[in-house]
Scaffold this motif. Sequence first.
Motif, PDB file in Angstrom:
ATOM      1  N   GLU A 186       0.922  -1.162  -0.072  1.00 56.30           N
ATOM      2  CA  GLU A 186       0.143  -0.031  -0.106  1.00 56.30           C
ATOM      3  C   GLU A 186       0.689   1.124  -0.027  1.00 56.30           C
ATOM      4  OE1 GLU A 186      -3.473   2.148   2.775  1.00 56.30           O
ATOM      5  OE2 GLU A 186      -2.567   0.310   3.277  1.00 56.30           O
ATOM      6  N   HIS A 187       2.069   1.375   0.678  1.00 53.74           N
ATOM      7  CA  HIS A 187       2.826   2.455   0.542  1.00 53.74           C
ATOM      8  C   HIS A 187       4.184   2.273  -0.013  1.00 53.74           C
ATOM      9  CE1 HIS A 187       0.331   3.907   3.784  1.00 53.74           C
ATOM     10  NE2 HIS A 187       0.103   2.722   4.501  1.00 53.74           N
ATOM     11  N   ARG A 188       4.081   1.439  -0.962  1.00 54.51           N
ATOM     12  CA  ARG A 188       5.107   1.118  -1.666  1.00 54.51           C
ATOM     13  C   ARG A 188       6.659   1.124  -1.139  1.00 54.51           C
ATOM     14  NH1 ARG A 188       1.498  -0.297  -4.199  1.00 54.51           N
ATOM     15  NH2 ARG A 188       0.941  -0.009  -6.550  1.00 54.51           N
ATOM     16  N   VAL A 189       6.693   0.489  -0.020  1.00 54.81           N
ATOM     17  CA  VAL A 189       7.775   0.302   0.720  1.00 54.81           C
ATOM     18  C   VAL A 189       8.783  -0.659   0.336  1.00 54.81           C
ATOM     19  CG1 VAL A 189       8.693  -0.684   3.119  1.00 54.81           C
ATOM     20  CG2 VAL A 189       6.584   0.876   3.026  1.00 54.81           C
ATOM     21  N   ASN A 190      10.152  -0.122   0.117  1.00 58.63           N
ATOM     22  CA  ASN A 190      11.100  -1.062  -0.305  1.00 58.63           C
ATOM     23  C   ASN A 190      11.522  -2.194   0.841  1.00 58.63           C
ATOM     24  OD1 ASN A 190      14.633  -0.298  -1.352  1.00 58.63           O
ATOM     25  ND2 ASN A 190      13.418  -2.482  -1.249  1.00 58.63           N
ATOM     26  N   VAL A 191      11.303  -3.390   0.664  1.00 62.12           N
ATOM     27  CA  VAL A 191      11.495  -4.450   1.620  1.00 62.12           C
ATOM     28  C   VAL A 191      13.106  -4.851   1.438  1.00 62.12           C
ATOM     29  CG1 VAL A 191      10.973  -6.572   2.760  1.00 62.12           C
ATOM     30  CG2 VAL A 191       9.104  -4.932   1.855  1.00 62.12           C
ATOM     31  N   VAL A 192      13.793  -4.711   2.493  1.00 66.42           N
ATOM     32  CA  VAL A 192      15.007  -5.148   2.200  1.00 66.42           C
ATOM     33  C   VAL A 192      15.377  -6.229   3.315  1.00 66.42           C
ATOM     34  CG1 VAL A 192      17.631  -4.576   2.833  1.00 66.42           C
ATOM     35  CG2 VAL A 192      16.173  -2.968   1.632  1.00 66.42           C
ATOM     36  N   SER A 193      15.542  -7.487   3.247  1.00 65.20           N
ATOM     37  CA  SER A 193      15.347  -8.693   3.955  1.00 65.20           C
ATOM     38  C   SER A 193      16.828  -9.632   4.199  1.00 65.20           C
ATOM     39  CB  SER A 193      14.268  -9.605   3.875  1.00 65.20           C
ATOM     40  OG  SER A 193      12.928  -8.913   3.676  1.00 65.20           O
ATOM     41  N   SER A 194      17.125  -9.852   5.283  1.00 68.25           N
ATOM     42  CA  SER A 194      18.394 -10.722   5.216  1.00 68.25           C
ATOM     43  C   SER A 194      17.957 -12.182   5.085  1.00 68.25           C
ATOM     44  CB  SER A 194      18.960 -10.427   6.628  1.00 68.25           C
ATOM     45  OG  SER A 194      20.076 -11.257   6.877  1.00 68.25           O
ATOM     46  N   LEU A 195      18.880 -12.641   4.225  1.00 72.16           N
ATOM     47  CA  LEU A 195      18.958 -14.125   4.110  1.00 72.16           C
ATOM     48  C   LEU A 195      20.196 -14.484   3.955  1.00 72.16           C
ATOM     49  CD1 LEU A 195      16.630 -16.406   3.670  1.00 72.16           C
ATOM     50  CD2 LEU A 195      17.147 -16.286   1.259  1.00 72.16           C
TER      51      LEU A 195
END
Length: 350
Positions: free
Chosen positions: A154-163
């Motif tokens: 909804e808020h066009r968030v850039n998701v950065v996730s650790s893997l």
Amino acid sequence: MSVAVKSLRRRKHELALANRQVAILSDHTSLGIPAFEEKLKQIELLPLKPVKTEIFQVNLGKMCNQVCKHCHVDAGPDRKEIMTKEVMGECLIAIASSSAHTVDMTGGAPEMNPNFRWFVEKVTKLGKKVIVRCNLTIILANPAYNDLPAFFKEHRVNVVSSLPYFNARRTDSQRGEGVFEKSIKALKMLNDIGYGLEEDLKLDLVYNPAGAFLPGDQSELEAEFKQRLRDKYSIEFNDLYAITNIPVSRFLEYLQNTQHLESYMAELVNNFNSAAAMGVMCRNTISVGWNGYLYDCDFNQMLELKVDQKAPQHISTYNEELLLGRAIKVNQHCFGCTAGAGSSCGGATA
């Protein structure tokens, strides 16, 4: 989550004290390495100065649903430090006046802050890009978080996730039992609503080594991660950021316990890259602690090394012009950001 790993604070470990970490890192003679300031002096980069403010990195609290072995924040379920709505309001005033185009929200698990969604909404209304550093498992940790992917979209968030890796063994050894399986489920949830597939729904992954060595080539790692995750799990993502482990907090403990501190620091020094030094993230980023105090970077924040005393110390007195005139505080841990291809919250810098 592995019950064997607990925060340094909970264990009352000496490294829970920032000044103890600083003392160990500052003793470069005992570590058998030169002073970081001398390296900067050789390339005429001392004092290290900001170039502009592009990124506001805000730590929303140290509470987390995971207890990862290498966590430089020493985050965990027992950490109760949380940014208040009042401090968030002060951040919003500063962000509105800042030239920064991006607000990077981190933790702990930033989503565990009770005012997280309110803060995201307010920041996006200011026209700023929002990055959320999501550990993925938080999405499945509690039904209250299950709709996070939809909120992010909804808020066009850039998701950065650790893997840490594309298999369970390597990932779980670093981040806790069962983390890989939950991470895959969360990535599929994000893919299902368009993340990693649609142009304005960016999903990025973060890789950091499982031990006392530098990350490999970022582009090669990205290609391998994409192929493995696509072939085995039908998962898509945008970019992969290769980040060097900085010798702070629980990773510093790991280096001491395995007797790798001296050799790891020597590895960082031997791979010092002047181009990476020019591009360190502290030159275009301001880091805001959960209590509103200002730091040159996330790692200085964890070592409680506030910005230069001549500059505003707290977000309530934020003044971009004065902050741009400051000298950035450096110490031996800074070798981590200048080794090899360089390292920042956005991956390689050189």
